[in-house]
Design an enzyme around this catalytic site. Structure first.
Site, PDB file in Angstrom:
ATOM      1  N   HIS A 143       0.832  -1.204   0.000  1.00 53.77           N
ATOM      2  CA  HIS A 143       0.000   0.000   0.000  1.00 53.77           C
ATOM      3  C   HIS A 143       0.873   1.263   0.000  1.00 53.77           C
ATOM      4  CE1 HIS A 143      -2.909   3.067   1.023  1.00 53.77           C
ATOM      5  NE2 HIS A 143      -2.099   3.432   2.006  1.00 53.77           N
ATOM      6  N   HIS A 148       1.521   5.137  -2.539  1.00 53.79           N
ATOM      7  CA  HIS A 148       1.876   6.526  -2.204  1.00 53.79           C
ATOM      8  C   HIS A 148       3.135   7.045  -2.896  1.00 53.79           C
ATOM      9  CE1 HIS A 148      -1.088   7.408   0.944  1.00 53.79           C
ATOM     10  NE2 HIS A 148      -0.891   6.203   1.456  1.00 53.79           N
ATOM     11  N   GLU A 189      -5.747   9.533   0.021  1.00 51.86           N
ATOM     12  CA  GLU A 189      -6.085   8.101   0.034  1.00 51.86           C
ATOM     13  C   GLU A 189      -7.126   7.708  -1.016  1.00 51.86           C
ATOM     14  OE1 GLU A 189      -4.436   5.860   1.498  1.00 51.86           O
ATOM     15  OE2 GLU A 189      -3.411   6.866   3.160  1.00 51.86           O
ATOM     16  N   SER A 208      -3.811   1.116  -4.780  1.00 44.40           N
ATOM     17  CA  SER A 208      -3.191  -0.113  -4.282  1.00 44.40           C
ATOM     18  C   SER A 208      -4.212  -1.232  -4.074  1.00 44.40           C
ATOM     19  CB  SER A 208      -2.444   0.179  -2.970  1.00 44.40           C
ATOM     20  OG  SER A 208      -3.351   0.635  -1.969  1.00 44.40           O
TER      21      SER A 208
HETATM   22  N1  HBI Z   1       0.671   5.679  10.474  1.00 44.42           N
HETATM   23  N2  HBI Z   1       2.096   4.380   9.224  1.00 44.42           N
HETATM   24  C1  HBI Z   1       1.022   5.183   9.290  1.00 44.42           C
HETATM   25  N3  HBI Z   1       0.330   5.457   8.153  1.00 44.42           N
HETATM   26  C2  HBI Z   1      -0.760   6.278   8.173  1.00 44.42           C
HETATM   27  O1  HBI Z   1      -1.375   6.527   7.125  1.00 44.42           O
HETATM   28  C3  HBI Z   1      -1.163   6.811   9.398  1.00 44.42           C
HETATM   29  C4  HBI Z   1      -0.398   6.498  10.551  1.00 44.42           C
HETATM   30  N4  HBI Z   1      -0.754   6.997  11.742  1.00 44.42           N
HETATM   31  C5  HBI Z   1      -1.884   7.902  11.873  1.00 44.42           C
HETATM   32  C6  HBI Z   1      -2.622   8.106  10.627  1.00 44.42           C
HETATM   33  N5  HBI Z   1      -2.256   7.617   9.497  1.00 44.42           N
HETATM   34  C7  HBI Z   1      -3.906   8.860  10.585  1.00 44.42           C
HETATM   35  O2  HBI Z   1      -4.672   8.530  11.716  1.00 44.42           O
HETATM   36  C8  HBI Z   1      -3.710  10.346  10.428  1.00 44.42           C
HETATM   37  O3  HBI Z   1      -3.505  10.628   9.061  1.00 44.42           O
HETATM   38  C9  HBI Z   1      -4.908  11.113  10.915  1.00 44.42           C
HETATM   39 FE    FE Z   2      -2.142   5.306   2.899  1.00 44.50          FE
END
Ligand code: HBI
Ligand code: FE
Length: 298
Positions: A143, A148, A189, A208
């Site tokens: 993903h 990304h 996303e 993805s």
């Molecule tokens: N951690 N690795 C990872 N990837 C994410 O997309 C991610 C995260 N921690 C918090 C989060 N996204 C979301 O809760 C925030 O974008 C609000």
């Molecule tokens: Fe993502």
């Protein structure tokens, strides 16, 4: 065999990673980074990557936006092996000043934002199992890297995601992170973009996913609505299934404009205003295609 046993066996229990795995799994470093340990991926893990890579690569022509295709073409990402973050970072750093760092899975919000604000993209180190190809509860290396990283080659997205990191730290302090997170969700996303031959995918959650990359563009069920910042900030999203509505931007440079908006007055203005459910279509929406809603009714 007992019925309960049969049920348990029919649903393979996913191993939890990162934040979801609890305190014991918290990494030593305060920024939650770990070594990718690229040399330690097994042939079976590279094979899962290959399966995922090949099926998405077949689906994406005519579906992914031009910038996704262009970014992918210029990166050391191929079918045969899980990409090495060091090599991805070398190319990204030259293009847009981004790096890819390995994390165990989901990391705490502040940690995530701090990385983005510094142009480091935290990517899950693990890869899903061969028995969970369509499982997407936690961000894994497929993903994060396939979805990304190609978009991070684009200067508009590169700046936009950094701005999200900065804005995220602020939104958390103000207690309005849920509003900002919706913007990220419906752009980075699950965003669609208008291109000359029609709607295209730029959101990583769609790009993805084998099933959602077809559903988002070809299915009659979801709504496709012109992106409007305040509208999106007030709209709940689904984390457990396909989206009921997708929001469409005119071009990726719209994200640059978004990155420079001061969200402060917006948070104040929408405070206490009604919120919208994922499938709602409003009289004020510029609707591109009105969905039948059939998928989520069933
Ligand atoms: N951690 N690795 C990872 N990837 C994410 O997309 C991610 C995260 N921690 C918090 C989060 N996204 C979301 O809760 C925030 O974008 C609000
Ligand atoms: Fe993502």
């Amino acid at each position: 065999m007992l019925a309960a046993e049969a049920t348990l066996q029919a649903t393979p229990q996913a191993t939890k990673h990162g934040l979801a795995a609890g305190d014991a799994a918290k990494p030593e470093r305060a920024d939650w980074t770990i070594d990718q340990g690229w040399e330690k991926y097994t042939p079976a893990q590279h094979a899962v990557w290959k399966t995922l890579f090949e099926r998405q690569t077949q689906l994406l022509p005519g579906r992914a936006c031009d910038e996704f295709v262009e970014g992918m073409k210029n990166l050391p990402i191929g079918a045969d092996e899980i990409p090495d973050f060091r090599r991805l970072s070398d190319v990204l750093m030259q293009r847009t000043g981004w790096q890819v760092v390995a994390v165990p899975g989901l990391v705490p919000d502040e940690v995530f934002f701090e990385h983005l604000a510094n142009r480091r993209f935290p990517s899950g180190q693990f890869i899903r199992g061969a028995d969970q190809l369509d499982y997407l509860e936690e961000p894994d290396v497929f993903h994060d890297v396939f979805g990304h990283v190609p978009m991070l080659m684009n200067p508009a997205i590169a700046d936009y995601i950094q701005a999200y990191g900065v804005g995220g730290l602020r939104a958390k302090e103000l207690g309005v992170l849920d509003k900002l997170a919706r913007v990220y969700w419906y752009t980075v996303e699950f965003g669609l973009v208008q291109q000359k031959d029609g709607l295209r995918i730029y959101g990583a959650g769609i790009a993805s996913s084998r099933t959602e990359s077809v559903f988002a563009l070809d299915d009659a069920s979801p709504n496709r609505i012109a992106f409007d910042l305040e509208r999106v900030m007030r709209t709940h999203y689904r984390i457990d299934d396909f989206q009921e509505s997708y929001f469409v931007i005119e071009n990726l440079d719209r994200l640059l404009e978004l990155a420079s908006i001061d969200f402060g007055p917006l948070y104040a203005r929408i405070d206490g205003q009604p919120e919208f459910q994922p499938g709602d279509v409003l009289p004020t929406d510029a609707v591109i295609s009105r969905g039948t809603g059939r998928y989520h009714q069933a």
